[in-house]
Design a protein around this motif. Structure first.
Motif, short mmCIF file in Angstrom:
data_model
loop_
_atom_site.label_atom_id
_atom_site.label_comp_id
_atom_site.label_asym_id
_atom_site.label_seq_id
_atom_site.Cartn_x
_atom_site.Cartn_y
_atom_site.Cartn_z
N VAL A 126 -13.95 -7.68 -71.65
CA VAL A 126 -12.75 -7.21 -72.37
C VAL A 126 -12.89 -5.72 -72.70
O VAL A 126 -13.91 -5.29 -73.25
CB VAL A 126 -12.56 -8.02 -73.68
N VAL A 127 -11.86 -4.97 -72.35
CA VAL A 127 -11.80 -3.54 -72.67
C VAL A 127 -10.66 -3.34 -73.68
O VAL A 127 -9.54 -3.79 -73.44
CB VAL A 127 -11.51 -2.71 -71.40
N LEU A 128 -10.96 -2.68 -74.80
CA LEU A 128 -9.90 -2.37 -75.76
C LEU A 128 -9.28 -1.04 -75.37
O LEU A 128 -9.98 -0.12 -74.95
CB LEU A 128 -10.46 -2.25 -77.18
N THR A 129 -7.98 -0.94 -75.54
CA THR A 129 -7.35 0.34 -75.29
C THR A 129 -6.41 0.69 -76.44
O THR A 129 -5.80 -0.21 -77.02
CB THR A 129 -6.64 0.36 -73.92
N ASP A 130 -6.37 1.95 -76.78
CA ASP A 130 -5.54 2.48 -77.86
C ASP A 130 -6.09 2.08 -79.24
O ASP A 130 -6.57 2.93 -79.96
CB ASP A 130 -4.06 2.07 -77.65
N ARG A 131 -6.04 0.80 -79.60
CA ARG A 131 -6.42 0.39 -80.96
C ARG A 131 -7.72 -0.41 -80.97
O ARG A 131 -8.00 -1.14 -80.03
CB ARG A 131 -5.31 -0.46 -81.57
N SER A 132 -8.43 -0.33 -82.09
CA SER A 132 -9.72 -1.02 -82.21
C SER A 132 -9.58 -2.36 -82.93
O SER A 132 -8.52 -2.68 -83.47
CB SER A 132 -10.69 -0.14 -82.99
N LEU A 144 -13.88 0.95 -76.06
CA LEU A 144 -12.53 1.29 -76.52
C LEU A 144 -12.13 2.61 -75.87
O LEU A 144 -12.85 3.60 -75.97
CB LEU A 144 -12.54 1.45 -78.05
N VAL A 145 -10.97 2.58 -75.20
CA VAL A 145 -10.40 3.81 -74.64
C VAL A 145 -9.25 4.20 -75.55
O VAL A 145 -8.21 3.53 -75.54
CB VAL A 145 -9.88 3.58 -73.20
N GLY A 146 -9.42 5.23 -76.37
CA GLY A 146 -8.34 5.58 -77.30
C GLY A 146 -8.70 6.70 -78.24
O GLY A 146 -9.80 7.25 -78.18
N SER A 147 -7.78 7.01 -79.13
CA SER A 147 -7.90 8.19 -80.00
C SER A 147 -8.67 7.91 -81.28
O SER A 147 -8.84 6.76 -81.68
CB SER A 147 -6.51 8.66 -80.40
N ASP A 148 -9.07 8.99 -81.93
CA ASP A 148 -9.72 8.92 -83.24
C ASP A 148 -8.63 9.06 -84.31
O ASP A 148 -8.23 10.17 -84.66
CB ASP A 148 -10.75 10.05 -83.34
N PHE A 149 -8.15 7.93 -84.82
CA PHE A 149 -7.01 7.96 -85.73
C PHE A 149 -7.37 8.53 -87.11
O PHE A 149 -6.52 9.10 -87.79
CB PHE A 149 -6.43 6.55 -85.92
N THR A 150 -8.63 8.35 -87.53
CA THR A 150 -9.03 8.92 -88.83
C THR A 150 -8.94 10.44 -88.73
O THR A 150 -8.45 11.12 -89.65
CB THR A 150 -10.47 8.49 -89.21
N GLU A 300 -10.19 3.66 -64.55
CA GLU A 300 -11.53 4.08 -64.16
C GLU A 300 -12.59 3.20 -64.84
O GLU A 300 -13.53 2.73 -64.21
CB GLU A 300 -11.71 5.52 -64.66
N VAL A 301 -12.38 3.00 -66.13
CA VAL A 301 -13.32 2.20 -66.91
C VAL A 301 -13.32 0.75 -66.44
O VAL A 301 -14.38 0.12 -66.31
CB VAL A 301 -12.96 2.28 -68.42
N VAL A 302 -12.14 0.23 -66.17
CA VAL A 302 -12.02 -1.17 -65.72
C VAL A 302 -12.84 -1.36 -64.43
O VAL A 302 -13.56 -2.35 -64.28
CB VAL A 302 -10.52 -1.53 -65.52
N GLN A 303 -12.73 -0.42 -63.52
CA GLN A 303 -13.49 -0.52 -62.27
C GLN A 303 -15.00 -0.52 -62.54
O GLN A 303 -15.74 -1.34 -62.00
CB GLN A 303 -13.12 0.65 -61.33
N LYS A 304 -15.41 0.39 -63.41
CA LYS A 304 -16.85 0.48 -63.73
C LYS A 304 -17.35 -0.82 -64.35
O LYS A 304 -18.44 -1.30 -64.03
CB LYS A 304 -17.10 1.63 -64.71
N GLU A 309 -21.26 -1.42 -64.22
CA GLU A 309 -21.83 -0.13 -64.64
C GLU A 309 -21.76 0.01 -66.17
O GLU A 309 -20.90 -0.57 -66.81
CB GLU A 309 -21.03 1.04 -64.03
N THR A 310 -22.65 0.83 -66.70
CA THR A 310 -22.63 1.08 -68.14
C THR A 310 -21.57 2.11 -68.47
O THR A 310 -21.44 3.11 -67.77
CB THR A 310 -24.01 1.62 -68.58
N VAL A 311 -20.80 1.85 -69.52
CA VAL A 311 -19.79 2.82 -69.95
C VAL A 311 -20.02 3.16 -71.42
O VAL A 311 -20.66 2.41 -72.13
CB VAL A 311 -18.34 2.28 -69.75
N GLU A 312 -19.48 4.28 -71.85
CA GLU A 312 -19.60 4.66 -73.25
C GLU A 312 -18.87 3.64 -74.13
O GLU A 312 -17.89 3.03 -73.69
CB GLU A 312 -18.93 6.02 -73.49
#
Ligand code: GYE
Length: 336
Positions: A126-132, A144-150, A300-304, A309-312
């Motif tokens: 499972v990959v989270l996107t936008d929200r945590s 998580l692929v998304g912004s730093d809301f804080t 890109e992340v989904v493919q990895k 593969e290891t992702v951040e």
């Protein structure tokens, strides 16, 4: 409880998820892991979207759909209409269909452990996107692929300092806050970051006199702002957690016979086209950008992940802030 900062250090979770991804590949019996190679099985991505509450969301949906197509993936797209129960059933459906990877933008932060455990049991990453999400088990999602809301909240407070200075504002700053969807990461964190700066640097001169959710929609922003103006007619600043609520509030402010951008100074978050138009008309004073074009990075992340593969743990998006004076020049270059 985990905050977004902790995610960065959660290397163990990444390693575990890499293992998960590798297992998923075996399970599927996929003959090839690279998308669009002609010979192999297409990667199937199940994506559960929050809804269609805002201009940001439409741009995000378009970006996800276009980049899945570009990557040659089979996309199973589901719109949850801002309801967590719809997202949970969409995810269960993806699990039953044995998709290769599940991605979703969680409407609220809590209440995901059970369904994420079901995905893990079936070895679907499972990959989270936008929200945590908040979870007691970090291995339940890969990244998580998304912004730093804080940080967006902090940036909103910082840019408000500039707005007040530019307007030559003197005296008390009485702020109305239009919050995003209750329990959603961007609502919690945009409020938190803003308050952090306010408590540190403006304890005496700034006050949030009214704060309520407008559910990230124009209609919500309009309705809540109208009520705020009734109960607190001396509000002189509006901080809206997104452009759409700000745009709705502008209608309420005008209906109350006041000038948005002058009588009430306005700072919003997102930077969608309609927000920029309102800013170039002088009705919004500053916008903190939140980039919805997450599709290419997500694919890109989904493919990895599928390839093991290891992702951040948290893949952040680059963003800027805009003052009213920049609006006219920036408008033609806006991509969403
Ligand atoms: O700011 C808002 C949308 O989660 C970052 O959701 C996203 C937020 C965005 O409805 O407009």
């Amino acid at each position: 409880m985990l905050n977004r900062r902790n995610f960065l250090t959660a290397a163990v979770g990444v390693a575990a998820a890499g293992g998960l991804a590798a297992c998923a590949k075996e399970d599927e019996g996929s003959s090839s892991s690279s998308a669009g190679d002609g010979g192999g099985k297409k990667l199937t991505l199940g994506f559960s979207q929050v809804g269609s509450e805002s201009g940001w969301r439409s741009a995000n949906t378009d970006s996800v759909k276009a980049s899945a197509k570009e990557a040659g993936y089979k996309l199973q797209f589901s719109d949850a209409q801002q309801k967590q129960e719809n997202q949970i059933s969409a995810i269960r459906n993806f699990i039953a269909q044995k998709v290769d990877v599940i991605a979703f933008s969680p409407v609220v932060v809590t209440g995901w452990d059970a369904v994420l455990k079901e995905a893990k049991a079936k070895k679907i990453p499972v990959v989270l996107t936008d929200r945590s999400v908040e979870t007691s088990d970090e291995s339940l999602y890969v990244t998580l692929v998304g912004s730093d809301f804080t940080d967006e909240g902090r940036r909103a407070a910082k840019i408000l300092e500039k707005v007040l200075e530019t307007a030559g504002h003197k005296g008390a700053v009485k702020i109305a806050q239009l919050e995003g969807t209750t329990g959603a990461a961007p609502a919690i964190e945009r409020a938190k970051g803003f308050k952090e700066v306010m408590d540190a640097d403006h304890k005496d001169d700034w006050k949030i006199v009214a704060s309520q959710t407008g559910d990230f929609t124009r209609a919500g922003g309009k309705q809540v702002m109208a009520a705020f103006l009734q109960s607190n007619p001396d509000i002189n600043v509006l901080y809206a957690h997104n452009d759409d609520m700000g745009l709705g509030a502008i209608q309420a402010i005008e209906a109350a016979g006041k000038k948005p951008g002058k009588d009430i100074l306005i700072v919003t978050v997102d930077g969608v086209k309609d927000g920029f138009v309102a800013m170039s008309e002088g009705k919004i004073n500053a916008i903190v950008e939140c980039n919805p074009l997450l599709g290419p990075q997500l694919m890109e992340v989904v493919q990895k992940v599928k390839d093991g593969e290891t992702v951040e743990r948290w893949i952040k998006t680059k963003e800027s802030d805009f003052m009213q004076a920049q609006a006219k020049d920036a408008l033609p270059t806006r991509k969403y």
